[in-house]
Design a protein around this motif. Sequence first.
Motif, PDB file in Angstrom:
ATOM      1  N   ILE A   1       0.839  -1.189   0.000  1.00  0.00           N
ATOM      2  CA  ILE A   1       0.000   0.000   0.000  1.00  0.00           C
ATOM      3  C   ILE A   1       0.881   1.248   0.000  1.00  0.00           C
ATOM      4  O   ILE A   1       2.095   1.177   0.190  1.00  0.00           O
ATOM      5  CB  ILE A   1      -0.975   0.012   1.201  1.00  0.00           C
ATOM      6  CG1 ILE A   1      -0.199   0.095   2.532  1.00  0.00           C
ATOM      7  CG2 ILE A   1      -1.861  -1.216   1.174  1.00  0.00           C
ATOM      8  CD1 ILE A   1      -1.111   0.230   3.747  1.00  0.00           C
ATOM      9  N   ASP A   2       0.273   2.413  -0.212  1.00  0.00           N
ATOM     10  CA  ASP A   2       1.022   3.665  -0.205  1.00  0.00           C
ATOM     11  C   ASP A   2       1.595   3.905   1.192  1.00  0.00           C
ATOM     12  O   ASP A   2       0.865   3.880   2.182  1.00  0.00           O
ATOM     13  CB  ASP A   2       0.106   4.824  -0.605  1.00  0.00           C
ATOM     14  CG  ASP A   2      -0.375   4.689  -2.028  1.00  0.00           C
ATOM     15  OD1 ASP A   2       0.386   5.039  -2.939  1.00  0.00           O
ATOM     16  OD2 ASP A   2      -1.507   4.194  -2.235  1.00  0.00           O
TER      17      ASP A   2
ATOM     18  N   TYR B   1      -3.714  -7.015  -0.312  1.00  0.00           N
ATOM     19  CA  TYR B   1      -2.311  -7.397  -0.506  1.00  0.00           C
ATOM     20  C   TYR B   1      -1.908  -8.586   0.359  1.00  0.00           C
ATOM     21  O   TYR B   1      -1.087  -9.407  -0.057  1.00  0.00           O
ATOM     22  CB  TYR B   1      -1.394  -6.208  -0.229  1.00  0.00           C
ATOM     23  CG  TYR B   1      -1.101  -5.376  -1.454  1.00  0.00           C
ATOM     24  CD1 TYR B   1      -0.490  -5.937  -2.566  1.00  0.00           C
ATOM     25  CD2 TYR B   1      -1.420  -4.022  -1.493  1.00  0.00           C
ATOM     26  CE1 TYR B   1      -0.209  -5.176  -3.696  1.00  0.00           C
ATOM     27  CE2 TYR B   1      -1.138  -3.254  -2.614  1.00  0.00           C
ATOM     28  CZ  TYR B   1      -0.534  -3.838  -3.701  1.00  0.00           C
ATOM     29  OH  TYR B   1      -0.258  -3.088  -4.821  1.00  0.00           O
TER      30      TYR B   1
ATOM     31  N   TYR C   1      -5.432  -2.067  -6.860  1.00  0.00           N
ATOM     32  CA  TYR C   1      -5.999  -0.719  -6.796  1.00  0.00           C
ATOM     33  C   TYR C   1      -7.262  -0.578  -7.638  1.00  0.00           C
ATOM     34  O   TYR C   1      -8.244   0.026  -7.192  1.00  0.00           O
ATOM     35  CB  TYR C   1      -4.948   0.308  -7.241  1.00  0.00           C
ATOM     36  CG  TYR C   1      -3.947   0.641  -6.167  1.00  0.00           C
ATOM     37  CD1 TYR C   1      -3.978   1.861  -5.505  1.00  0.00           C
ATOM     38  CD2 TYR C   1      -2.966  -0.279  -5.805  1.00  0.00           C
ATOM     39  CE1 TYR C   1      -3.056   2.167  -4.514  1.00  0.00           C
ATOM     40  CE2 TYR C   1      -2.040   0.014  -4.810  1.00  0.00           C
ATOM     41  CZ  TYR C   1      -2.088   1.229  -4.166  1.00  0.00           C
ATOM     42  OH  TYR C   1      -1.191   1.529  -3.177  1.00  0.00           O
TER      43      TYR C   1
ATOM     44  N   LEU D   1      -7.003  -2.003   0.602  1.00  0.00           N
ATOM     45  CA  LEU D   1      -5.813  -2.449  -0.119  1.00  0.00           C
ATOM     46  C   LEU D   1      -4.906  -3.293   0.766  1.00  0.00           C
ATOM     47  O   LEU D   1      -4.321  -4.285   0.316  1.00  0.00           O
ATOM     48  CB  LEU D   1      -5.040  -1.244  -0.655  1.00  0.00           C
ATOM     49  CG  LEU D   1      -5.664  -0.534  -1.857  1.00  0.00           C
ATOM     50  CD1 LEU D   1      -5.007   0.820  -2.077  1.00  0.00           C
ATOM     51  CD2 LEU D   1      -5.554  -1.400  -3.108  1.00  0.00           C
ATOM     52  N   ALA D   2      -4.761  -2.916   2.021  1.00  0.00           N
ATOM     53  CA  ALA D   2      -3.923  -3.688   2.939  1.00  0.00           C
ATOM     54  C   ALA D   2      -4.440  -5.116   3.069  1.00  0.00           C
ATOM     55  O   ALA D   2      -3.661  -6.080   3.054  1.00  0.00           O
ATOM     56  CB  ALA D   2      -3.866  -3.003   4.309  1.00  0.00           C
TER      57      ALA D   2
ATOM     58  N   ALA E   1      -2.532  -0.272   7.820  1.00  0.00           N
ATOM     59  CA  ALA E   1      -2.849   0.936   7.052  1.00  0.00           C
ATOM     60  C   ALA E   1      -2.605   2.196   7.871  1.00  0.00           C
ATOM     61  O   ALA E   1      -2.207   3.233   7.325  1.00  0.00           O
ATOM     62  CB  ALA E   1      -4.301   0.883   6.580  1.00  0.00           C
TER      63      ALA E   1
ATOM     64  N   SER F   1      -0.335  -4.197  -8.632  1.00  0.00           N
ATOM     65  CA  SER F   1      -0.910  -2.913  -8.234  1.00  0.00           C
ATOM     66  C   SER F   1      -2.195  -2.623  -9.004  1.00  0.00           C
ATOM     67  O   SER F   1      -3.167  -2.109  -8.439  1.00  0.00           O
ATOM     68  CB  SER F   1       0.092  -1.774  -8.458  1.00  0.00           C
ATOM     69  OG  SER F   1       1.069  -1.750  -7.456  1.00  0.00           O
TER      70      SER F   1
ATOM     71  N   GLU G   1      -4.978   7.652  -1.957  1.00  0.00           N
ATOM     72  CA  GLU G   1      -4.530   7.744  -0.563  1.00  0.00           C
ATOM     73  C   GLU G   1      -5.656   8.216   0.353  1.00  0.00           C
ATOM     74  O   GLU G   1      -5.528   9.214   1.074  1.00  0.00           O
ATOM     75  CB  GLU G   1      -3.299   8.642  -0.464  1.00  0.00           C
ATOM     76  CG  GLU G   1      -2.071   8.016  -1.119  1.00  0.00           C
ATOM     77  CD  GLU G   1      -0.849   8.898  -1.057  1.00  0.00           C
ATOM     78  OE1 GLU G   1      -0.959  10.035  -0.553  1.00  0.00           O
ATOM     79  OE2 GLU G   1       0.217   8.471  -1.524  1.00  0.00           O
TER      80      GLU G   1
ATOM     81  N   GLN H   1      -7.144   2.610   1.486  1.00  0.00           N
ATOM     82  CA  GLN H   1      -5.891   2.019   1.947  1.00  0.00           C
ATOM     83  C   GLN H   1      -6.124   0.817   2.860  1.00  0.00           C
ATOM     84  O   GLN H   1      -5.394  -0.179   2.795  1.00  0.00           O
ATOM     85  CB  GLN H   1      -5.043   3.074   2.654  1.00  0.00           C
ATOM     86  CG  GLN H   1      -4.512   4.159   1.728  1.00  0.00           C
ATOM     87  CD  GLN H   1      -3.533   3.617   0.700  1.00  0.00           C
ATOM     88  OE1 GLN H   1      -2.617   2.879   1.042  1.00  0.00           O
ATOM     89  NE2 GLN H   1      -3.738   3.973  -0.567  1.00  0.00           N
TER      90      GLN H   1
END
Length: 220
Positions: free
Chosen positions: A16-17, A183, A111, A179-180, A153, A107, A171, A176
């Motif tokens: 993640i970012d 992943y 995303y 996304l965590a 996150a 990604s 973001e 996020q």
Amino acid sequence: MRNSSNAGHFVVLEGIDGAGTTTQTQKLVERLRREREGVAMVRATREPSDGPIGALIRQVLSGRIVNPSWTTMALLFAADRMDHVEAEIKPVLAQGGVVVSDRYDASSIAYQSVSSANEADKADEASAAIDWIRELNRHALRPGLTIVLDLPAELAARRRQARGHAPDLYEQPDTQRALAVFYRDLARHMPADRVVVIDGSGSIDEVHELVLGAYRAGLT
């Protein structure tokens, strides 16, 4: 660690970012360059790439171009990826070199599928999006190893805040967090690829040692 078209090594870092993929890409490349005679044969790269399509994507992410749909973003990323592979990745691998990429098609799957669910407010949209994104990228060169930097996150958000940059398109806290979760389960979504998840919550040097260990294990 093998890919389908050459004798080089192609490894990808994902997360993640704020997970540290850019920092750890550079750390791994610097370490490998110190250990190899051919400095030019170890290459760091990234997605979005530094090519013309990648530059357009970066403008979208920064908000300079009006926010397109997740499908448009998936198409842009897929086009950038094919240009990235042909222009930057394959030439190094063809010489037996090492390419370490800060993000790749995982990604896109993460995303854009999360974005599709957010836009439709339906979690089941993500499954159809994953299938479609996979199809868009079915001709993309496969990495020999994908290393996921896993961390909460909330910790990643604190790291992003410390950078002092304005938040980009993805973001947002809910995005996020989703996304965590995605992943951590990436191997299930990419069953044909070799995926290793490591703890990305430590110091830069601690995480680097984990990345290096995963890379070396991937060579066997």
